[in-house]
Scaffold this motif. Structure first.
Motif, PDB file in Angstrom:
ATOM      1  N   TYR A   1       0.897  -1.408  -0.012  1.00  0.00           N
ATOM      2  CA  TYR A   1      -0.305   0.230   0.036  1.00  0.00           C
ATOM      3  C   TYR A   1       0.669   1.128   0.049  1.00  0.00           C
ATOM      4  O   TYR A   1       0.785   2.267  -0.917  1.00  0.00           O
ATOM      5  CB  TYR A   1      -0.795   0.087   1.400  1.00  0.00           C
ATOM      6  N   MET A   2       2.012   1.320   0.793  1.00  0.00           N
ATOM      7  CA  MET A   2       2.785   2.435   0.954  1.00  0.00           C
ATOM      8  C   MET A   2       3.477   2.782  -0.255  1.00  0.00           C
ATOM      9  O   MET A   2       3.665   3.803  -0.810  1.00  0.00           O
ATOM     10  CB  MET A   2       3.742   2.297   2.021  1.00  0.00           C
ATOM     11  N   ARG A   3       3.935   1.595  -1.003  1.00  0.00           N
ATOM     12  CA  ARG A   3       4.396   1.955  -2.189  1.00  0.00           C
ATOM     13  C   ARG A   3       3.885   2.139  -3.393  1.00  0.00           C
ATOM     14  O   ARG A   3       4.054   2.790  -4.387  1.00  0.00           O
ATOM     15  CB  ARG A   3       5.288   0.594  -2.486  1.00  0.00           C
ATOM     16  N   SER A   4       2.664   1.583  -3.473  1.00  0.00           N
ATOM     17  CA  SER A   4       1.708   1.911  -4.673  1.00  0.00           C
ATOM     18  C   SER A   4       0.567   2.804  -4.643  1.00  0.00           C
ATOM     19  O   SER A   4       0.126   3.266  -5.451  1.00  0.00           O
ATOM     20  CB  SER A   4       1.157   0.452  -4.868  1.00  0.00           C
ATOM     21  N   CYS A   5       0.051   2.890  -3.270  1.00  0.00           N
ATOM     22  CA  CYS A   5      -1.042   3.549  -3.090  1.00  0.00           C
ATOM     23  C   CYS A   5      -0.982   5.102  -2.181  1.00  0.00           C
ATOM     24  O   CYS A   5      -1.963   5.926  -2.375  1.00  0.00           O
ATOM     25  CB  CYS A   5      -2.242   2.546  -2.611  1.00  0.00           C
ATOM     26  N   GLY A   6       0.006   4.803  -1.281  1.00  0.00           N
ATOM     27  CA  GLY A   6       0.152   5.869  -0.298  1.00  0.00           C
ATOM     28  C   GLY A   6       0.131   7.377  -0.909  1.00  0.00           C
ATOM     29  O   GLY A   6      -0.329   8.274  -0.078  1.00  0.00           O
TER      30      GLY A   6
ATOM     31  N   CYS B   1      -1.142   8.949  -3.288  1.00  0.00           N
ATOM     32  CA  CYS B   1      -2.690   9.255  -3.742  1.00  0.00           C
ATOM     33  C   CYS B   1      -3.547   9.125  -2.639  1.00  0.00           C
ATOM     34  O   CYS B   1      -4.419  10.091  -2.456  1.00  0.00           O
ATOM     35  CB  CYS B   1      -2.989   8.851  -5.082  1.00  0.00           C
ATOM     36  N   HIS B   2      -3.552   8.222  -2.030  1.00  0.00           N
ATOM     37  CA  HIS B   2      -4.680   7.812  -1.295  1.00  0.00           C
ATOM     38  C   HIS B   2      -4.274   8.114   0.379  1.00  0.00           C
ATOM     39  O   HIS B   2      -5.079   7.898   1.401  1.00  0.00           O
ATOM     40  CB  HIS B   2      -5.024   6.402  -1.206  1.00  0.00           C
ATOM     41  N   GLY B   3      -2.990   8.698   0.557  1.00  0.00           N
ATOM     42  CA  GLY B   3      -2.555   9.007   1.953  1.00  0.00           C
ATOM     43  C   GLY B   3      -2.136   7.885   2.639  1.00  0.00           C
ATOM     44  O   GLY B   3      -2.427   6.757   2.351  1.00  0.00           O
ATOM     45  N   VAL B   4      -1.283   8.190   3.678  1.00  0.00           N
ATOM     46  CA  VAL B   4      -0.684   7.209   4.357  1.00  0.00           C
ATOM     47  C   VAL B   4      -1.824   6.212   5.133  1.00  0.00           C
ATOM     48  O   VAL B   4      -1.728   4.972   5.448  1.00  0.00           O
ATOM     49  CB  VAL B   4       0.373   7.824   5.580  1.00  0.00           C
TER      50      VAL B   4
ATOM     51  N   GLY C   1      -4.846   6.072   4.196  1.00  0.00           N
ATOM     52  CA  GLY C   1      -6.072   5.559   3.533  1.00  0.00           C
ATOM     53  C   GLY C   1      -7.443   6.524   3.255  1.00  0.00           C
ATOM     54  O   GLY C   1      -8.051   6.292   2.638  1.00  0.00           O
ATOM     55  N   THR C   2      -7.035   7.678   4.067  1.00  0.00           N
ATOM     56  CA  THR C   2      -8.272   8.595   3.853  1.00  0.00           C
ATOM     57  C   THR C   2      -8.267   9.694   2.841  1.00  0.00           C
ATOM     58  O   THR C   2      -9.137  10.540   2.698  1.00  0.00           O
ATOM     59  CB  THR C   2      -8.244   9.359   5.326  1.00  0.00           C
ATOM     60  N   SER C   3      -7.133   9.620   2.080  1.00  0.00           N
ATOM     61  CA  SER C   3      -6.845  10.480   0.765  1.00  0.00           C
ATOM     62  C   SER C   3      -6.661  11.965   1.259  1.00  0.00           C
ATOM     63  O   SER C   3      -6.637  12.841   0.659  1.00  0.00           O
ATOM     64  CB  SER C   3      -8.139  10.571  -0.030  1.00  0.00           C
ATOM     65  N   ASN C   4      -6.194  12.230   2.529  1.00  0.00           N
ATOM     66  CA  ASN C   4      -5.805  13.357   3.010  1.00  0.00           C
ATOM     67  C   ASN C   4      -4.337  13.729   3.026  1.00  0.00           C
ATOM     68  O   ASN C   4      -3.605  13.470   3.777  1.00  0.00           O
ATOM     69  CB  ASN C   4      -6.097  13.794   4.447  1.00  0.00           C
ATOM     70  N   THR C   5      -4.165  14.091   1.635  1.00  0.00           N
ATOM     71  CA  THR C   5      -2.729  14.343   1.233  1.00  0.00           C
ATOM     72  C   THR C   5      -2.592  15.414   0.245  1.00  0.00           C
ATOM     73  O   THR C   5      -3.413  15.431  -0.699  1.00  0.00           O
ATOM     74  CB  THR C   5      -1.979  12.830   0.369  1.00  0.00           C
ATOM     75  N   PRO C   6      -1.619  16.243   0.186  1.00  0.00           N
ATOM     76  CA  PRO C   6      -1.621  17.520  -0.572  1.00  0.00           C
ATOM     77  C   PRO C   6      -1.278  17.146  -2.193  1.00  0.00           C
ATOM     78  O   PRO C   6      -1.894  17.673  -2.882  1.00  0.00           O
ATOM     79  CB  PRO C   6      -0.046  18.011  -0.294  1.00  0.00           C
ATOM     80  N   PHE C   7      -0.998  15.673  -2.468  1.00  0.00           N
ATOM     81  CA  PHE C   7      -0.784  15.371  -3.769  1.00  0.00           C
ATOM     82  C   PHE C   7      -2.248  14.945  -4.517  1.00  0.00           C
ATOM     83  O   PHE C   7      -2.439  15.281  -5.546  1.00  0.00           O
ATOM     84  CB  PHE C   7       0.103  14.084  -3.919  1.00  0.00           C
ATOM     85  N   SER C   8      -3.149  14.693  -3.686  1.00  0.00           N
ATOM     86  CA  SER C   8      -4.339  14.592  -4.114  1.00  0.00           C
ATOM     87  C   SER C   8      -5.225  15.557  -4.836  1.00  0.00           C
ATOM     88  O   SER C   8      -5.782  15.456  -5.837  1.00  0.00           O
ATOM     89  CB  SER C   8      -5.433  13.875  -3.061  1.00  0.00           C
ATOM     90  N   ASP C   9      -4.830  16.882  -4.439  1.00  0.00           N
ATOM     91  CA  ASP C   9      -5.531  17.864  -5.013  1.00  0.00           C
ATOM     92  C   ASP C   9      -4.884  18.253  -6.204  1.00  0.00           C
ATOM     93  O   ASP C   9      -5.560  18.993  -7.098  1.00  0.00           O
ATOM     94  CB  ASP C   9      -4.971  19.362  -4.192  1.00  0.00           C
ATOM     95  N   LEU C  10      -3.685  17.655  -6.579  1.00  0.00           N
ATOM     96  CA  LEU C  10      -3.219  17.743  -8.207  1.00  0.00           C
ATOM     97  C   LEU C  10      -3.839  16.944  -9.180  1.00  0.00           C
ATOM     98  O   LEU C  10      -3.739  16.787 -10.274  1.00  0.00           O
ATOM     99  CB  LEU C  10      -1.586  17.452  -8.014  1.00  0.00           C
ATOM    100  N   LEU C  11      -4.476  15.847  -8.524  1.00  0.00           N
ATOM    101  CA  LEU C  11      -5.185  14.932  -9.576  1.00  0.00           C
ATOM    102  C   LEU C  11      -6.422  15.392 -10.003  1.00  0.00           C
ATOM    103  O   LEU C  11      -7.185  16.220  -9.490  1.00  0.00           O
ATOM    104  CB  LEU C  11      -5.572  13.557  -8.849  1.00  0.00           C
ATOM    105  N   THR C  12      -6.797  15.057 -11.286  1.00  0.00           N
ATOM    106  CA  THR C  12      -7.920  15.446 -11.876  1.00  0.00           C
ATOM    107  C   THR C  12      -9.054  14.610 -11.444  1.00  0.00           C
ATOM    108  O   THR C  12     -10.344  15.295 -11.593  1.00  0.00           O
ATOM    109  CB  THR C  12      -7.726  15.245 -13.510  1.00  0.00           C
TER     110      THR C  12
END
Length: 134
Positions: free
Chosen positions: A33-38, A40-43, A45-56
């Motif tokens: 999870y940390m390697r493949s998903c973290g 975008c989806h946050g450490v 899993g709640t998707s509270n990550t600054p990177f998620s704002d950059l996704l369409t």
């Protein structure tokens, strides 16, 4: 004549082994999870990550999959979503097709061996997601 201490010892060993395997699988799934998903989806899993704002397409909160499915974790749908090779695509089309990426990583194992590795990685990840449900 039965050997109760031997049977009890074997039973205890079997229970310990199951627990150890389960803990190992969870740690492998968490690492995956940390390697493949973290990112975008946050450490957590709640998707509270600054990177998620950059996704369409905003990534969903992965800790509420069961809650959004009448309390039942949708294991098969999650497996298909992660794998991505079945035509069912997560988040519209923004989510990577992890099945292809995992297969590329495993291509030295041959066609059948690579597919087993892909399925194992996807299942480890899905099991981890099931374990972080609220």
């Amino acid at each position: 004549m039965t050997h109760l201490p031997l049977k009890a010892g074997l039973a205890a060993l079997a229970l310990f082994s199951l627990g150890a395997c389960s803990a190992y699988a969870q740690s492998v799934g968490e690492q995956e999870y940390m390697r493949s998903c973290g990112t975008c989806h946050g450490v957590d899993g709640t998707s509270n990550t600054p990177f998620s704002d950059l996704l369409t397409v905003a990534p969903p909160d992965l800790t509420t999959l069961a809650a959004n499915n009448d309390g039942v974790f949708p294991m098969l749908q999650v497996i298909h979503m992660i794998d991505g090779r079945s035509g069912l695509r997560g988040h519209g089309s923004e989510m990577p097709i992890w099945g292809d990426r995992y297969a590329d990583d495993a291509d030295l194992a041959g066609t059948y061996g690579a597919e087993l590795i892909v399925r194992g990685r996807v299942l480890e990840l899905a099991e981890y997601l099931a374990s972080i449900q609220q």
